[in-house]
Design an enzyme around this catalytic site. Structure first.
Site, PDB file in Angstrom:
ATOM      1  N   GLU A  75       0.159   3.648   1.703  1.00 13.93           N
ATOM      2  CA  GLU A  75       0.188   4.080   3.107  1.00 13.93           C
ATOM      3  C   GLU A  75       1.594   3.831   3.700  1.00 13.93           C
ATOM      4  O   GLU A  75       1.983   4.462   4.672  1.00 13.93           O
ATOM      5  CB  GLU A  75      -0.898   3.327   3.884  1.00 13.93           C
ATOM      6  CG  GLU A  75      -1.080   3.705   5.335  1.00 13.93           C
ATOM      7  CD  GLU A  75      -1.747   5.063   5.600  1.00 13.93           C
ATOM      8  OE1 GLU A  75      -2.321   5.652   4.676  1.00 13.93           O
ATOM      9  OE2 GLU A  75      -1.670   5.523   6.757  1.00 13.93           O
TER      10      GLU A  75
ATOM     11  N   TYR B  93      -1.360   0.374  10.761  1.00 10.55           N
ATOM     12  CA  TYR B  93      -1.672  -0.306   9.490  1.00 10.55           C
ATOM     13  C   TYR B  93      -0.494  -0.170   8.517  1.00 10.55           C
ATOM     14  O   TYR B  93      -0.066  -1.159   7.905  1.00 10.55           O
ATOM     15  CB  TYR B  93      -2.937   0.311   8.879  1.00 10.55           C
ATOM     16  CG  TYR B  93      -3.177  -0.085   7.437  1.00 10.55           C
ATOM     17  CD1 TYR B  93      -3.783  -1.295   7.114  1.00 10.55           C
ATOM     18  CD2 TYR B  93      -2.786   0.756   6.382  1.00 10.55           C
ATOM     19  CE1 TYR B  93      -4.000  -1.666   5.783  1.00 10.55           C
ATOM     20  CE2 TYR B  93      -3.001   0.396   5.060  1.00 10.55           C
ATOM     21  CZ  TYR B  93      -3.599  -0.802   4.769  1.00 10.55           C
ATOM     22  OH  TYR B  93      -3.805  -1.165   3.446  1.00 10.55           O
TER      23      TYR B  93
ATOM     24  N   SER C  28       0.808  -1.227   0.000  1.00 10.55           N
ATOM     25  CA  SER C  28       0.000   0.000   0.000  1.00 10.55           C
ATOM     26  C   SER C  28       0.838   1.273   0.000  1.00 10.55           C
ATOM     27  O   SER C  28       1.908   1.342   0.621  1.00 10.55           O
ATOM     28  CB  SER C  28      -0.861  -0.016   1.271  1.00 10.55           C
ATOM     29  OG  SER C  28      -1.363   1.268   1.538  1.00 10.55           O
TER      30      SER C  28
HETATM   31  P1  NAP Z   1     -11.542  -4.462   2.147  1.00  7.20           P
HETATM   32  O1  NAP Z   1     -12.712  -4.075   1.287  1.00  7.20           O
HETATM   33  O2  NAP Z   1     -11.470  -3.955   3.542  1.00  7.20           O
HETATM   34  O3  NAP Z   1     -11.501  -6.073   2.177  1.00  7.20           O
HETATM   35  C1  NAP Z   1     -10.684  -6.768   3.079  1.00  7.20           C
HETATM   36  C2  NAP Z   1     -10.948  -8.260   2.961  1.00  7.20           C
HETATM   37  O4  NAP Z   1     -10.092  -8.950   3.896  1.00  7.20           O
HETATM   38  C3  NAP Z   1     -12.392  -8.676   3.300  1.00  7.20           C
HETATM   39  O5  NAP Z   1     -12.792  -9.682   2.410  1.00  7.20           O
HETATM   40  C4  NAP Z   1     -12.244  -9.254   4.716  1.00  7.20           C
HETATM   41  O6  NAP Z   1     -13.196 -10.236   5.031  1.00  7.20           O
HETATM   42  C5  NAP Z   1     -10.862  -9.905   4.597  1.00  7.20           C
HETATM   43  N1  NAP Z   1     -10.232 -10.190   5.903  1.00  7.20           N
HETATM   44  C6  NAP Z   1      -9.955  -9.304   6.883  1.00  7.20           C
HETATM   45  N2  NAP Z   1      -9.343  -9.941   7.897  1.00  7.20           N
HETATM   46  C7  NAP Z   1      -9.230 -11.243   7.551  1.00  7.20           C
HETATM   47  C8  NAP Z   1      -8.704 -12.411   8.181  1.00  7.20           C
HETATM   48  N3  NAP Z   1      -8.150 -12.387   9.389  1.00  7.20           N
HETATM   49  N4  NAP Z   1      -8.768 -13.599   7.519  1.00  7.20           N
HETATM   50  C9  NAP Z   1      -9.328 -13.670   6.306  1.00  7.20           C
HETATM   51  N5  NAP Z   1      -9.852 -12.603   5.652  1.00  7.20           N
HETATM   52  C10 NAP Z   1      -9.801 -11.412   6.273  1.00  7.20           C
HETATM   53  O7  NAP Z   1     -10.172  -4.052   1.434  1.00  7.20           O
HETATM   54  P2  NAP Z   1      -9.876  -3.676  -0.113  1.00  7.20           P
HETATM   55  O8  NAP Z   1     -10.080  -2.221  -0.290  1.00  7.20           O
HETATM   56  O9  NAP Z   1     -10.564  -4.636  -0.983  1.00  7.20           O
HETATM   57  O10 NAP Z   1      -8.305  -3.904  -0.160  1.00  7.20           O
HETATM   58  C11 NAP Z   1      -7.748  -5.164  -0.497  1.00  7.20           C
HETATM   59  C12 NAP Z   1      -6.302  -5.223  -0.025  1.00  7.20           C
HETATM   60  O11 NAP Z   1      -5.548  -4.199  -0.645  1.00  7.20           O
HETATM   61  C13 NAP Z   1      -6.117  -5.016   1.475  1.00  7.20           C
HETATM   62  O12 NAP Z   1      -5.009  -5.814   1.866  1.00  7.20           O
HETATM   63  C14 NAP Z   1      -5.753  -3.544   1.592  1.00  7.20           C
HETATM   64  O13 NAP Z   1      -5.032  -3.320   2.778  1.00  7.20           O
HETATM   65  C15 NAP Z   1      -4.926  -3.362   0.335  1.00  7.20           C
HETATM   66  N6  NAP Z   1      -4.911  -2.028  -0.234  1.00  7.20           N
HETATM   67  C16 NAP Z   1      -6.077  -1.393  -0.518  1.00  7.20           C
HETATM   68  C17 NAP Z   1      -6.044  -0.151  -1.133  1.00  7.20           C
HETATM   69  C18 NAP Z   1      -7.318   0.577  -1.467  1.00  7.20           C
HETATM   70  O14 NAP Z   1      -7.246   1.788  -1.717  1.00  7.20           O
HETATM   71  N7  NAP Z   1      -8.452  -0.085  -1.543  1.00  7.20           N
HETATM   72  C19 NAP Z   1      -4.809   0.424  -1.459  1.00  7.20           C
HETATM   73  C20 NAP Z   1      -3.645  -0.267  -1.180  1.00  7.20           C
HETATM   74  C21 NAP Z   1      -3.697  -1.507  -0.578  1.00  7.20           C
HETATM   75  P3  NAP Z   1     -14.607  -9.881   5.722  1.00  7.20           P
HETATM   76  O15 NAP Z   1     -15.516  -9.494   4.578  1.00  7.20           O
HETATM   77  O16 NAP Z   1     -14.978 -11.161   6.368  1.00  7.20           O
HETATM   78  O17 NAP Z   1     -14.370  -8.753   6.680  1.00  7.20           O
HETATM   79  N1  GDD Z   2     -12.120   7.551   6.398  1.00  7.39           N
HETATM   80  C1  GDD Z   2     -12.211   8.881   6.545  1.00  7.39           C
HETATM   81  N2  GDD Z   2     -13.297   9.410   7.165  1.00  7.39           N
HETATM   82  N3  GDD Z   2     -11.192   9.650   6.089  1.00  7.39           N
HETATM   83  C2  GDD Z   2     -11.307  10.994   6.233  1.00  7.39           C
HETATM   84  C3  GDD Z   2     -12.403  11.597   6.842  1.00  7.39           C
HETATM   85  C4  GDD Z   2     -13.449  10.776   7.343  1.00  7.39           C
HETATM   86  O1  GDD Z   2     -14.441  11.216   7.907  1.00  7.39           O
HETATM   87  N4  GDD Z   2     -12.216  12.942   6.833  1.00  7.39           N
HETATM   88  C5  GDD Z   2     -11.047  13.173   6.240  1.00  7.39           C
HETATM   89  N5  GDD Z   2     -10.478  11.991   5.871  1.00  7.39           N
HETATM   90  C6  GDD Z   2      -9.153  11.835   5.251  1.00  7.39           C
HETATM   91  C7  GDD Z   2      -8.235  10.904   6.046  1.00  7.39           C
HETATM   92  O2  GDD Z   2      -7.691  11.620   7.177  1.00  7.39           O
HETATM   93  C8  GDD Z   2      -7.210  10.542   4.985  1.00  7.39           C
HETATM   94  O3  GDD Z   2      -6.220  11.545   4.912  1.00  7.39           O
HETATM   95  C9  GDD Z   2      -8.033  10.568   3.686  1.00  7.39           C
HETATM   96  O4  GDD Z   2      -9.275  11.213   3.991  1.00  7.39           O
HETATM   97  C10 GDD Z   2      -8.300   9.173   3.108  1.00  7.39           C
HETATM   98  O5  GDD Z   2      -8.844   8.348   4.113  1.00  7.39           O
HETATM   99  P1  GDD Z   2      -9.434   6.887   3.781  1.00  7.39           P
HETATM  100  O6  GDD Z   2     -10.435   6.965   2.701  1.00  7.39           O
HETATM  101  O7  GDD Z   2      -9.871   6.296   5.089  1.00  7.39           O
HETATM  102  O8  GDD Z   2      -8.190   6.111   3.151  1.00  7.39           O
HETATM  103  P2  GDD Z   2      -6.667   5.966   3.643  1.00  7.39           P
HETATM  104  O9  GDD Z   2      -5.834   6.762   2.694  1.00  7.39           O
HETATM  105  O10 GDD Z   2      -6.496   6.218   5.068  1.00  7.39           O
HETATM  106  O11 GDD Z   2      -6.407   4.411   3.428  1.00  7.39           O
HETATM  107  C11 GDD Z   2      -6.862   3.743   2.248  1.00  7.39           C
HETATM  108  O12 GDD Z   2      -5.859   3.801   1.262  1.00  7.39           O
HETATM  109  C12 GDD Z   2      -4.655   3.104   1.580  1.00  7.39           C
HETATM  110  C13 GDD Z   2      -3.690   3.305   0.396  1.00  7.39           C
HETATM  111  O13 GDD Z   2      -2.984   4.510   0.579  1.00  7.39           O
HETATM  112  C14 GDD Z   2      -7.211   2.310   2.635  1.00  7.39           C
HETATM  113  O14 GDD Z   2      -7.854   1.678   1.552  1.00  7.39           O
HETATM  114  C15 GDD Z   2      -5.970   1.508   2.969  1.00  7.39           C
HETATM  115  O15 GDD Z   2      -6.325   0.121   3.143  1.00  7.39           O
HETATM  116  C16 GDD Z   2      -4.995   1.629   1.787  1.00  7.39           C
HETATM  117  O16 GDD Z   2      -3.827   0.893   2.022  1.00  7.39           O
END
Ligand code: NAP
Ligand code: GDD
Length: 338
Positions: A134, A156, A132
């Site tokens: 992050e 995280y 990520s």
């Molecule tokens: P998400 O919607 O939160 O999905 C997470 C998945 O992980 C869900 O299916 C959840 O299952 C499963 N899970 C959580 N804990 C588990 C455990 N202990 N054992 C088995 N399964 C478990 O996340 P996403 O946005 O699809 O992201 C997918 C991956 O990419 C994650 O690793 C995230 O950290 C990474 N990532 C995401 C982003 C982004 O912007 N979306 C960016 C960079 C990296 P349940 O449904 O049962 O909760």
């Molecule tokens: N969630 C949330 N809720 N974020 C807020 C809010 C609020 O009410 N107000 C402001 N923000 C700001 C957060 O402080 C952050 O700077 C930004 O919006 C994005 O927040 P999120 O959408 O929660 O995403 P994230 O960047 O913290 O994390 C996501 O992206 C990562 C990749 O950079 C997640 O999907 C992580 O799993 C992923 O790795």
């Protein structure tokens, strides 16, 4: 790489976290390419298959918890996939301050459990780890690429750095085809409602329908390089089709502030955001990632990958989807009352 259909016997893939946003899009993508898809799910007292409802009969679900090594071994033995995509994680940054140890168990050590499973069952498996942006946290260069040093700002982010380097380490130690995609934020109508994009688009729909009066947010100046999840899962697959196991940054190369997001979403529904949005200091994070901007040059050159959906188009798509859903829910409530 041209996206041609595979000719030989259908390839197979195991996706951990298939019930999540990315897992569901990746399953859609792999099924469309003729893959046999296995998805891992955790046992719950109630099913949470909302995102895979439309495809759950076309894939096989296996019970796996990343905390449980035996369940991983059993799933790998039973399914014998050619590719494994490790998408499961505790993925919400604020929760990682509330549950730092559990986040480490899932998001960091869970990766080692998967890699150990592969080492034990079949070393020819191609492994994708969901790293990520992050991990860049307090960014050391702008934009960030594959060589930018990590400086995570949340439990995280720290856990993801561990997951990233253990993937690199198993590749180098055991010659596994194990790669990490460093993905910047990516969103969609299937995004969890706790993440800021979906929190905003859901609120816009509810405000438009007269069901919500205000939207409380934290840091509105934070900037992210936001892309569309459908584009990003394609990049995951591409990484596993290469000759060499390499890590790639996946991003759009453009960043926007939370305020930009709010403006676009409210305007699309014909609303003036200033009337509804309030800052809530309780939503400010203990340590913030202020600005992420990715350099996807290596992916563009090496994978021939590029994003197809712009930020603005994606936010409008999310608002439209939330409006449609909220309207349908309201109609349903009326119907049940009558
Ligand atoms: P998400 O919607 O939160 O999905 C997470 C998945 O992980 C869900 O299916 C959840 O299952 C499963 N899970 C959580 N804990 C588990 C455990 N202990 N054992 C088995 N399964 C478990 O996340 P996403 O946005 O699809 O992201 C997918 C991956 O990419 C994650 O690793 C995230 O950290 C990474 N990532 C995401 C982003 C982004 O912007 N979306 C960016 C960079 C990296 P349940 O449904 O049962 O909760
Ligand atoms: N969630 C949330 N809720 N974020 C807020 C809010 C609020 O009410 N107000 C402001 N923000 C700001 C957060 O402080 C952050 O700077 C930004 O919006 C994005 O927040 P999120 O959408 O929660 O995403 P994230 O960047 O913290 O994390 C996501 O992206 C990562 C990749 O950079 C997640 O999907 C992580 O799993 C992923 O790795």
């Amino acid at each position: 790489m041209a996206l041609k259909k595979q000719k030989s016997k259908s390839p197979s893939a195991l996706i951990t976290g298939v019930t999540g946003q990315d897992g569901s899009y990746l399953a859609d993508f792999l099924l469309s390419r003729g893959y046999k898809v296995f998805g891992t799910v955790r046992r719950n007292s109630t099913e949470n298959f909302e995102r895979i409802e439309h495809i759950k009969n076309r894939m096989e679900l296996v019970e796996v918890d990343l905390l449980d090594q035996m369940s991983i071994l059993t799933a790998l033995k039973k399914t014998r996939p050619r590719e494994v995509y490790n998408l499961a994680a505790q993925s919400f940054v604020p929760t990682s301050w509330e549950q730092p140890i559990l986040t480490g168990q899932f998001t960091a050590l869970g990766v080692t459990r998967m890699l150990e499973g592969i080492r034990e069952i079949d070393r020819s498996i191609r492994f994708y780890q969901a790293s990520s942006s992050e991990m860049f946290g307090k960014v050391q260069t702008v934009p960030q690429n594959e060589t930018t040093p990590f400086y995570p700002r949340s439990p995280y982010g720290v856990a993801k750095v561990y997951g990233h380097f253990i993937t690199v380490n198993y590749r180098e130690s055991y010659n596994l085809f194990a790669v990490a995609g460093i993905l910047f934020n990516h969103e969609s109508p299937r995004r969890g409602k706790e993440f800021v994009t979906r929190k905003v688009t859901d609120a816009v729909a509810r405000i438009k329908m007269g069901l919500q009066k205000e939207l409380r947010l934290g840091n509105m100046d934070a900037k992210r390089d936001w892309g569309y999840a459908g584009d990003y899962v394609r990049a995951m697959w591409m990484m596993l089709q290469q000759k060499k196991p390499l890590d790639y940054v996946i991003a759009t190369g453009v960043s926007h502030s939370v305020k930009d997001l709010i403006r676009i979403a409210f305007a699309h529904a014909g609303l003036d955001w200033k009337k509804y949005v309030r800052i809530d200091p309780r939503l400010i994070r203990p340590a913030e990632v202020e600005h992420l901007l990715g350099d996807p040059g290596k992916a563009r050159r090496g994978l021939k990958w590029k994003p197809e959906v712009s930020f603005e188009k994606m936010i409008k798509m999310m608002v439209d989807a939330d409006l449609k859903r909220v309207q349908a829910e309201e109609r349903n409530k009326e119907f049940l009352k009558s």
